[in-house]
Design an enzyme around this catalytic site. Structure first.
Site, PDB file in Angstrom:
ATOM      1  N   CYS A   1       0.820  -1.224   0.000  1.00 48.86           N
ATOM      2  CA  CYS A   1       0.000   0.000   0.000  1.00 48.86           C
ATOM      3  C   CYS A   1       0.852   1.272   0.000  1.00 48.86           C
ATOM      4  O   CYS A   1       0.323   2.365  -0.235  1.00 48.86           O
ATOM      5  CB  CYS A   1      -0.975  -0.002   1.162  1.00 48.86           C
ATOM      6  SG  CYS A   1      -2.027  -1.454   1.179  1.00 48.86           S
TER       7      CYS A   1
ATOM      8  N   HIS B   1      -3.130   7.238   2.218  1.00 52.38           N
ATOM      9  CA  HIS B   1      -3.573   5.918   1.756  1.00 52.38           C
ATOM     10  C   HIS B   1      -4.972   5.669   2.321  1.00 52.38           C
ATOM     11  O   HIS B   1      -5.246   5.944   3.497  1.00 52.38           O
ATOM     12  CB  HIS B   1      -2.596   4.843   2.247  1.00 52.38           C
ATOM     13  CG  HIS B   1      -3.107   3.460   2.040  1.00 52.38           C
ATOM     14  ND1 HIS B   1      -3.630   3.032   0.841  1.00 52.38           N
ATOM     15  CD2 HIS B   1      -3.206   2.398   2.902  1.00 52.38           C
ATOM     16  CE1 HIS B   1      -4.013   1.770   0.967  1.00 52.38           C
ATOM     17  NE2 HIS B   1      -3.772   1.361   2.194  1.00 52.38           N
TER      18      HIS B   1
ATOM     19  N   ASN C   1     -10.235  -0.149   0.015  1.00 54.35           N
ATOM     20  CA  ASN C   1      -8.769  -0.045   0.047  1.00 54.35           C
ATOM     21  C   ASN C   1      -8.222  -0.645  -1.259  1.00 54.35           C
ATOM     22  O   ASN C   1      -8.285  -1.857  -1.455  1.00 54.35           O
ATOM     23  CB  ASN C   1      -8.249  -0.795   1.269  1.00 54.35           C
ATOM     24  CG  ASN C   1      -6.734  -0.743   1.408  1.00 54.35           C
ATOM     25  OD1 ASN C   1      -6.029  -0.379   0.479  1.00 54.35           O
ATOM     26  ND2 ASN C   1      -6.249  -1.117   2.578  1.00 54.35           N
TER      27      ASN C   1
HETATM   28  O1  UT7 Z   1      -3.812  -1.120   3.539  1.00 55.64           O
HETATM   29  C1  UT7 Z   1      -2.822  -1.435   4.451  1.00 55.64           C
HETATM   30  C2  UT7 Z   1      -3.120  -0.882   5.736  1.00 55.64           C
HETATM   31  N1  UT7 Z   1      -4.270  -1.565   6.327  1.00 55.64           N
HETATM   32  C3  UT7 Z   1      -4.888  -0.978   7.321  1.00 55.64           C
HETATM   33  O2  UT7 Z   1      -4.544   0.136   7.632  1.00 55.64           O
HETATM   34  C4  UT7 Z   1      -5.959  -1.720   8.069  1.00 55.64           C
HETATM   35  C5  UT7 Z   1      -5.813  -1.414   9.534  1.00 55.64           C
HETATM   36  N2  UT7 Z   1      -6.803  -2.069  10.385  1.00 55.64           N
HETATM   37  C6  UT7 Z   1      -8.102  -1.716  10.361  1.00 55.64           C
HETATM   38  O3  UT7 Z   1      -8.513  -0.906   9.571  1.00 55.64           O
HETATM   39  C7  UT7 Z   1      -9.016  -2.321  11.411  1.00 55.64           C
HETATM   40  O4  UT7 Z   1      -8.239  -2.996  12.381  1.00 55.64           O
HETATM   41  C8  UT7 Z   1     -10.066  -3.313  10.836  1.00 55.64           C
HETATM   42  C9  UT7 Z   1     -11.073  -2.529  10.013  1.00 55.64           C
HETATM   43  C10 UT7 Z   1      -9.381  -4.333   9.952  1.00 55.64           C
HETATM   44  C11 UT7 Z   1     -10.816  -4.015  11.948  1.00 55.64           C
HETATM   45  O5  UT7 Z   1     -11.401  -3.058  12.818  1.00 55.64           O
HETATM   46  P1  UT7 Z   1     -11.253  -3.212  14.401  1.00 55.64           P
HETATM   47  O6  UT7 Z   1     -11.986  -2.106  15.005  1.00 55.64           O
HETATM   48  O7  UT7 Z   1      -9.761  -3.306  14.679  1.00 55.64           O
HETATM   49  O8  UT7 Z   1     -11.999  -4.560  14.672  1.00 55.64           O
HETATM   50  P2  UT7 Z   1     -11.463  -5.888  15.399  1.00 55.64           P
HETATM   51  O9  UT7 Z   1     -10.486  -6.597  14.510  1.00 55.64           O
HETATM   52  O10 UT7 Z   1     -11.039  -5.539  16.766  1.00 55.64           O
HETATM   53  O11 UT7 Z   1     -12.780  -6.749  15.480  1.00 55.64           O
HETATM   54  C12 UT7 Z   1     -13.863  -6.358  16.316  1.00 55.64           C
HETATM   55  C13 UT7 Z   1     -14.962  -7.380  16.212  1.00 55.64           C
HETATM   56  C14 UT7 Z   1     -14.484  -8.827  16.403  1.00 55.64           C
HETATM   57  O12 UT7 Z   1     -15.488  -9.527  17.124  1.00 55.64           O
HETATM   58  P3  UT7 Z   1     -15.304  -9.788  18.697  1.00 55.64           P
HETATM   59  O13 UT7 Z   1     -14.028 -10.555  18.833  1.00 55.64           O
HETATM   60  O14 UT7 Z   1     -15.220  -8.416  19.332  1.00 55.64           O
HETATM   61  O15 UT7 Z   1     -16.536 -10.552  19.043  1.00 55.64           O
HETATM   62  C15 UT7 Z   1     -14.434  -9.357  14.994  1.00 55.64           C
HETATM   63  O16 UT7 Z   1     -14.612 -10.746  14.929  1.00 55.64           O
HETATM   64  O17 UT7 Z   1     -15.552  -7.321  14.919  1.00 55.64           O
HETATM   65  C16 UT7 Z   1     -15.612  -8.642  14.365  1.00 55.64           C
HETATM   66  N3  UT7 Z   1     -15.503  -8.532  12.909  1.00 55.64           N
HETATM   67  C17 UT7 Z   1     -16.561  -8.380  12.096  1.00 55.64           C
HETATM   68  N4  UT7 Z   1     -17.879  -8.320  12.352  1.00 55.64           N
HETATM   69  C18 UT7 Z   1     -18.687  -8.133  11.282  1.00 55.64           C
HETATM   70  C19 UT7 Z   1     -14.372  -8.536  12.164  1.00 55.64           C
HETATM   71  N5  UT7 Z   1     -14.689  -8.377  10.864  1.00 55.64           N
HETATM   72  C20 UT7 Z   1     -16.037  -8.291  10.797  1.00 55.64           C
HETATM   73  C21 UT7 Z   1     -16.941  -8.107   9.740  1.00 55.64           C
HETATM   74  N6  UT7 Z   1     -18.261  -8.031  10.026  1.00 55.64           N
HETATM   75  N7  UT7 Z   1     -16.559  -7.978   8.442  1.00 55.64           N
END
Ligand code: UT7
Length: 328
Positions: A122, A255, A285
């Protein structure tokens, strides 16, 4: 003998998104058919993404790049045969080799100039722009197409809801040329390979077989934390390098991974969100394509004007990050 040019400037921009657009609800339905639960609400709240575009089967990174380059050449008032350097940033190349840049060169109907790919995921576009800038300033090239092009839909794991809702396909390009006036003011690139495992496609090809997993893996929270930190750091250092301050920045073009990361960067720089170009809602993205696509959107809708100071910032797999400060 003429002295090498001291500056480079962007002469024109172009962008291209493949026609197939999937809203969050389209994706929710597609995943529900596989028994995987997600929602428009979750995706919008956590990322700001509302839709993404996917390339049709058989459409490759070079095809998307070709459309973006045609538009950039048109905007610059240049022909493909006036280009003597093509740098394509991509992590989803048409094939293992030759480079997507070489394939693109042939599709543009030209030959003879240098053409190669840059692989910095990225951060690829800021890496490619930095390399092309250096080559033009040292006299190795006079006019370049610098491109970010990706078909990330090909490497997504549609059984993994934590990653497959985030990415899309697209391409963005700029024509970069030698100039008496700036232009690119300062560039800064970094990598830390110790974090390779937090965002990767670990598979490879050997002996005619795919070895390891060929689909994208990401530890979202680890990437998020590192991204927020390094983007702040690199924004400060590229400004210092150019002898400028955040007050001088007319437009931040980060980005486009997550609107929450963009909010954090803007807040740390004390920039209002009105001065940040945000396209993640409509594009998702698009990895190396996200910055040149966002740049092109804001140039074409009239927000970005000649003479504006732009800060471009990339971050991604590697772990890699970097920034380019420029006068448009
Ligand atoms: O391009 C290169 C750079 N990439 C990035 O910059 C990405 C950086 N990371 C992010 O943008 C975020 O970490 C994400 C968008 C990927 C995830 O957001 P988050 O707020 O960090 O969520 P999380 O991983 O802490 O997940 C929270 C909850 C989890 O459930 P529990 O464990 O709290 O019950 C996940 O299982 O959300 C759940 N979850 C979803 N629920 C519905 C994860 N993906 C999904 C989904 N739909 N698609």
């Amino acid at each position: 003998m003429n002295a090498p040019p001291r500056h480079t400037r962007i002469a024109g921009t172009g962008g291209y998104l493949p026609p197939q657009r999937l809203s969050n609800d389209d994706l929710v339905q597609r995943l529900a058919a596989k028994g995987i639960e997600t929602s428009d609400e979750w995706i919008v709240e956590r990322t700001g993404i509302r839709a993404r575009h996917f390339a049709a089967d058989g459409v490759n990174a070079s095809d998307l790049a070709l459309e973006a380059c045609r538009r950039a050449l048109d905007a610059a008032g240049r022909r493909a045969d006036e280009i003597d350097l093509i740098v394509v940033a991509t992590s989803t190349p048409d094939m293992m080799f030759p480079s997507t840049a070489a394939i693109l060169q042939a599709k543009l109907g030209t030959h003879g100039g240098a053409a190669f790919d840059v692989q910095a995921v990225c951060s690829g576009f800021v890496y490619a722009l930095t390399v092309a800038d250096a080559m033009i300033r040292t006299g190795s090239a006079t006019r370049a197409l610098v491109v970010g092009s990706e078909v990330f839909s090909r490497i997504l794991d549609f059984d993994d809801r934590t990653t497959c809702v985030l990415f899309g396909d697209g391409a963005g390009a700029v024509v970069l040329e030698a100039s008496d006036t700036p232009g690119l003011l300062a560039t800064e690139l970094h990598a830390d390979g110790r974090h390779a495992g937090i965002l990767c496609v670990p598979g490879t090809v050997a002996g005619g077989r795919v070895l390891g997993d060929p689909l994208l893996k990401m530890d979202g929270q680890a990437v998020f934390k590192l991204a927020v930190h390094v983007l702040d750091e690199v924004a400060r250092s590229v400004l210092v390098k150019a002898g400028r301050s955040a007050d001088d920045v007319d437009w931040l073009i980060p980005h486009q991974a997550n609107v929450r990361i963009m909010h954090s960067t803007a807040k740390r720089m004390k920039l209002p969100m009105e001065r940040v170009v945000v396209t993640v809602a409509d594009h998702g993205n698009t990895s190396a394509a996200s910055i040149p696509l966002a740049l092109d959107v804001a140039v074409r809708d009239g927000r970005i004007r000649r003479g504006d100071t732009l800060l471009l910032e990339g971050v991604g797999g590697g772990f890699t990050w970097g920034a380019v400060l420029l006068e448009f």
